[in-house]
Design a protein around this motif. Structure first.
Motif, PDB file in Angstrom:
ATOM      1  N   UNK A   1       0.853  -1.190   0.000  1.00 25.58           N
ATOM      2  CA  UNK A   1       0.000   0.000   0.000  1.00 25.58           C
ATOM      3  C   UNK A   1       0.888   1.239   0.000  1.00 25.58           C
ATOM      4  N   UNK A   2       0.648   2.130  -0.925  1.00 25.92           N
ATOM      5  CA  UNK A   2       1.434   3.359  -0.996  1.00 25.92           C
ATOM      6  C   UNK A   2       1.267   4.163   0.287  1.00 25.92           C
ATOM      7  N   UNK A   3       2.356   4.782   0.725  1.00 27.08           N
ATOM      8  CA  UNK A   3       2.323   5.620   1.918  1.00 27.08           C
ATOM      9  C   UNK A   3       2.024   7.057   1.499  1.00 27.08           C
ATOM     10  N   UNK A   4       0.928   7.597   2.003  1.00 29.77           N
ATOM     11  CA  UNK A   4       0.545   8.973   1.704  1.00 29.77           C
ATOM     12  C   UNK A   4       0.472   9.739   3.015  1.00 29.77           C
ATOM     13  N   UNK A   5       1.161  10.860   3.091  1.00 33.15           N
ATOM     14  CA  UNK A   5       1.123  11.719   4.256  1.00 33.15           C
ATOM     15  C   UNK A   5       0.414  13.016   3.950  1.00 33.15           C
ATOM     16  N   UNK A   6      -0.262  13.568   4.947  1.00 37.92           N
ATOM     17  CA  UNK A   6      -0.963  14.845   4.818  1.00 37.92           C
ATOM     18  C   UNK A   6      -0.517  15.733   5.970  1.00 37.92           C
ATOM     19  N   UNK A   7      -0.014  16.911   5.667  1.00 42.84           N
ATOM     20  CA  UNK A   7       0.381  17.873   6.686  1.00 42.84           C
ATOM     21  C   UNK A   7      -0.772  18.841   6.919  1.00 42.84           C
ATOM     22  N   UNK A   8      -1.335  18.836   8.121  1.00 45.92           N
ATOM     23  CA  UNK A   8      -2.412  19.758   8.457  1.00 45.92           C
ATOM     24  C   UNK A   8      -3.731  19.054   8.666  1.00 45.92           C
ATOM     25  N   UNK A   9      -4.362  19.297   9.815  1.00 47.96           N
ATOM     26  CA  UNK A   9      -5.628  18.655  10.146  1.00 47.96           C
ATOM     27  C   UNK A   9      -6.804  19.607  10.152  1.00 47.96           C
ATOM     28  N   UNK A  10      -6.761  20.619   9.286  1.00 48.30           N
ATOM     29  CA  UNK A  10      -7.908  21.505   9.124  1.00 48.30           C
ATOM     30  C   UNK A  10      -8.897  20.936   8.128  1.00 48.30           C
ATOM     31  N   UNK A  11      -9.757  21.790   7.583  1.00 53.20           N
ATOM     32  CA  UNK A  11     -10.763  21.333   6.628  1.00 53.20           C
ATOM     33  C   UNK A  11     -10.100  20.705   5.398  1.00 53.20           C
ATOM     34  N   UNK A  12      -9.029  21.314   4.888  1.00 57.13           N
ATOM     35  CA  UNK A  12      -8.356  20.776   3.701  1.00 57.13           C
ATOM     36  C   UNK A  12      -7.780  19.395   3.980  1.00 57.13           C
ATOM     37  N   UNK A  13      -7.013  19.261   5.063  1.00 60.22           N
ATOM     38  CA  UNK A  13      -6.370  17.995   5.356  1.00 60.22           C
ATOM     39  C   UNK A  13      -7.344  16.884   5.675  1.00 60.22           C
ATOM     40  N   UNK A  14      -8.395  17.196   6.438  1.00 59.49           N
ATOM     41  CA  UNK A  14      -9.371  16.167   6.795  1.00 59.49           C
ATOM     42  C   UNK A  14     -10.194  15.742   5.582  1.00 59.49           C
ATOM     43  N   UNK A  15     -10.562  16.691   4.726  1.00 62.67           N
ATOM     44  CA  UNK A  15     -11.283  16.317   3.505  1.00 62.67           C
ATOM     45  C   UNK A  15     -10.408  15.437   2.626  1.00 62.67           C
ATOM     46  N   UNK A  16      -9.111  15.779   2.547  1.00 60.80           N
ATOM     47  CA  UNK A  16      -8.182  14.960   1.779  1.00 60.80           C
ATOM     48  C   UNK A  16      -8.153  13.532   2.320  1.00 60.80           C
ATOM     49  N   UNK A  17      -8.107  13.390   3.634  1.00 62.57           N
ATOM     50  CA  UNK A  17      -8.050  12.067   4.244  1.00 62.57           C
ATOM     51  C   UNK A  17      -9.326  11.270   3.973  1.00 62.57           C
ATOM     52  N   UNK A  18     -10.483  11.940   4.049  1.00 66.46           N
ATOM     53  CA  UNK A  18     -11.752  11.250   3.778  1.00 66.46           C
ATOM     54  C   UNK A  18     -11.811  10.820   2.317  1.00 66.46           C
ATOM     55  N   UNK A  19     -11.412  11.711   1.403  1.00 70.37           N
ATOM     56  CA  UNK A  19     -11.443  11.372  -0.024  1.00 70.37           C
ATOM     57  C   UNK A  19     -10.519  10.197  -0.327  1.00 70.37           C
ATOM     58  N   UNK A  20      -9.315  10.207   0.239  1.00 66.58           N
ATOM     59  CA  UNK A  20      -8.375   9.111   0.009  1.00 66.58           C
ATOM     60  C   UNK A  20      -8.931   7.795   0.555  1.00 66.58           C
ATOM     61  N   UNK A  21      -9.496   7.844   1.746  1.00 67.08           N
ATOM     62  CA  UNK A  21     -10.046   6.619   2.344  1.00 67.08           C
ATOM     63  C   UNK A  21     -11.165   6.062   1.475  1.00 67.08           C
ATOM     64  N   UNK A  22     -12.032   6.943   0.967  1.00 65.35           N
ATOM     65  CA  UNK A  22     -13.119   6.494   0.099  1.00 65.35           C
ATOM     66  C   UNK A  22     -12.597   5.868  -1.193  1.00 65.35           C
ATOM     67  N   UNK A  23     -11.414   6.315  -1.628  1.00 65.11           N
ATOM     68  CA  UNK A  23     -10.815   5.776  -2.853  1.00 65.11           C
ATOM     69  C   UNK A  23      -9.994   4.521  -2.587  1.00 65.11           C
ATOM     70  N   UNK A  24      -9.955   4.080  -1.332  1.00 67.08           N
ATOM     71  CA  UNK A  24      -9.213   2.886  -0.990  1.00 67.08           C
ATOM     72  C   UNK A  24      -7.732   3.109  -0.783  1.00 67.08           C
ATOM     73  N   UNK A  25      -7.338   4.368  -0.491  1.00 67.40           N
ATOM     74  CA  UNK A  25      -5.936   4.715  -0.302  1.00 67.40           C
ATOM     75  C   UNK A  25      -5.694   5.108   1.152  1.00 67.40           C
ATOM     76  N   UNK A  26      -4.663   4.541   1.750  1.00 70.44           N
ATOM     77  CA  UNK A  26      -4.312   4.859   3.133  1.00 70.44           C
ATOM     78  C   UNK A  26      -3.580   6.190   3.217  1.00 70.44           C
ATOM     79  N   UNK A  27      -3.755   6.886   4.345  1.00 70.64           N
ATOM     80  CA  UNK A  27      -2.958   8.077   4.601  1.00 70.64           C
ATOM     81  C   UNK A  27      -2.866   8.289   6.103  1.00 70.64           C
ATOM     82  N   UNK A  28      -1.924   9.142   6.491  1.00 69.03           N
ATOM     83  CA  UNK A  28      -1.827   9.588   7.873  1.00 69.03           C
ATOM     84  C   UNK A  28      -1.758  11.109   7.838  1.00 69.03           C
TER      85      UNK A  28
END
Length: 420
Positions: free
Chosen positions: A15-42
């Motif tokens: 599984x590809x490692x994807x990191x997101x810097x920032x837990x505001x609206x942008x970062x959390x939306x990114x995490x939800x979108x990635x999860x829905x696409x079947x991609x892991x992130x932290x």
């Protein structure tokens, strides 16, 4: 094999490692979108706890349809308000200059609602749909190192984390952006008094949820209901002739596109007095709003010039890190949500990371640059002084503020962009 492997995919790449810097609206939306696409992130958030503070956001149809696509539409609907209209008034006597119908008219025109919502409510509902270990708190990134086949985030405690893709969603002061550009933040010359007003302080507005604005010389005020209609979010913009410190001086605090001036530490009473003085002679309803706020905070309004590119190697930017914009078109959060959906689609579809990031930039740069610059221009139009130009603007307002004129903004379908 695709550089971004779905969960459960076979093969040595895993599984590809994807990191997101920032837990505001942008970062959390990114995490939800990635999860829905079947991609892991932290997600790495520098704050030690999830913030519950904040004020209002206007979520326009171009973003609300994306939240529905991400599976949080019903949750948003439960905590947000659908205003009936945007009403613009003259600054001194409150005469209504224009009304843009929203509510059902907006849904019928653009296929999605227009919401006003408390920022913390949106942040919390995005958090709730993520696995509990997705967001790592108290992790402040201080540097980013790019290599040809990886990107590494360096944290304040000396720890490092290496990823196949790193997404900078860390705001206007983005550490990730420094790897792409040596630019500075730009002070607009405006500050904003912001606060929450209990809805029962203005009983004349009960049952009439609207976005209300007053345009006047050099400044304007806007308000709208949040928290299911229990509060009114207030923002009163005014010029600040006292700011002389450089935007990047250690003496200045610049933590967001509208960052708290001097850490927001000014005494509440002095802020209330300053706001009252700034709006002396304005419509009594504006003064009543300012007087009814339990507390006010003072924010400097900043942005940055548009960048020609957002990506380097396996690093890219979204939201305010990519395109911090002034709030005059209420699009900061909306464009961050669009970014997250388009970037996820590009990552999901491409055969390699560089192709995905190039495609993402191609799809987003022109649109966000237009909105950034339009937000600057809007300040000039909103703040015309009394005189012929202001009278001409006021005469044109009913036509200019017609709902159909927002097709380019509200009607945009980011969910289809990567398919074109």
């Amino acid at each position: 094999m695709n550089a971004l492997t779905r969960k459960g995919s076979p093969g040595p790449a895993g599984i590809a490692r994807i990191g997101v810097l920032g837990g505001g609206i942008a970062g959390l939306t990114m995490a939800v979108a990635l999860r829905n696409a079947g991609l892991d992130c932290v997600v790495f958030e520098q704050a030690p706890r999830v913030e519950t503070a904040g004020l209002g956001l206007q979520i326009t149809p171009n973003a609300s349809r994306l939240l529905a696509r991400l599976g949080v539409g019903e949750a948003v609907d439960a905590v947000a308000t659908q205003p009936l209209s945007i009403d613009v008034h003259r600054w001194d006597d409150g005469h209504r200059l224009a009304r843009t119908p929203l509510g059902e008219a907006c849904v019928e025109t653009f296929g999605a609602p227009y919401y006003t919502v408390h920022r913390a409510d949106l942040q919390q509902l995005l958090l709730r749909v993520l696995p509990t270990d997705t967001v790592r708190l108290g992790r402040r990134c201080v540097a980013v190192r790019c290599a040809s086949d990886s990107v590494t985030a360096v944290f304040a405690d000396g720890a490092e984390a290496t990823f196949d893709v790193l997404v900078g969603a860390d705001g206007i002061g983005s550490v990730a952006r420094r790897a792409l550009a040596d630019d500075v933040r730009r002070f607009s010359g405006q500050v904003a008094y912001r606060g929450l007003v209990p809805a029962d302080a203005l009983p004349e507005w009960q049952g009439e949820p609207r976005v209300r604005g007053w345009f006047g010389p050099a400044q304007h005020c806007v308000c709208y209901p949040v928290s299911g209609g229990r509060f009114i979010s207030l923002t009163a913009m005014t010029p600040d002739a006292t700011v002389s410190v450089s935007e990047d001086s250690p003496a200045a605090q610049w933590n967001a596109p509208a960052g708290p001036a001097e850490d927001g530490a000014a005494p509440a009473a002095s802020l209330a007095r300053a706001a009252a003085e700034a709006y002396d002679g304005w419509d009594p309803l504006v003064r009543k709003l300012l007087q009814s706020a339990a507390a006010l905070s003072l924010w400097r309004l900043n942005d940055r010039d548009p960048l020609p590119r957002w990506s380097r190697s396996r690093l890219t930017l979204i939201g305010d890190a990519a395109h911090p914009m002034l709030p005059f078109r209420a699009q900061g959060a909306n464009q961050a949500i669009e970014d997250a959906v388009v970037l996820t689609d590009c990552l999901r579809q491409a055969d390699d990371v560089q192709t995905a990031l190039c495609r993402y930039e191609e799809l987003r740069l022109t649109r966000t640059t237009r909105i950034q610059l339009s937000s600057r221009e809007s300040a000039e139009v909103f703040h015309l002084g009394d005189g012929d130009l202001q009278l001409e603007r006021d005469r044109d307002m009913p036509e200019r503020w017609a709902l159909r004129n927002n097709e380019w903004l509200f009607g945009y379908r980011a969910e289809s962009a990567a398919l074109a």
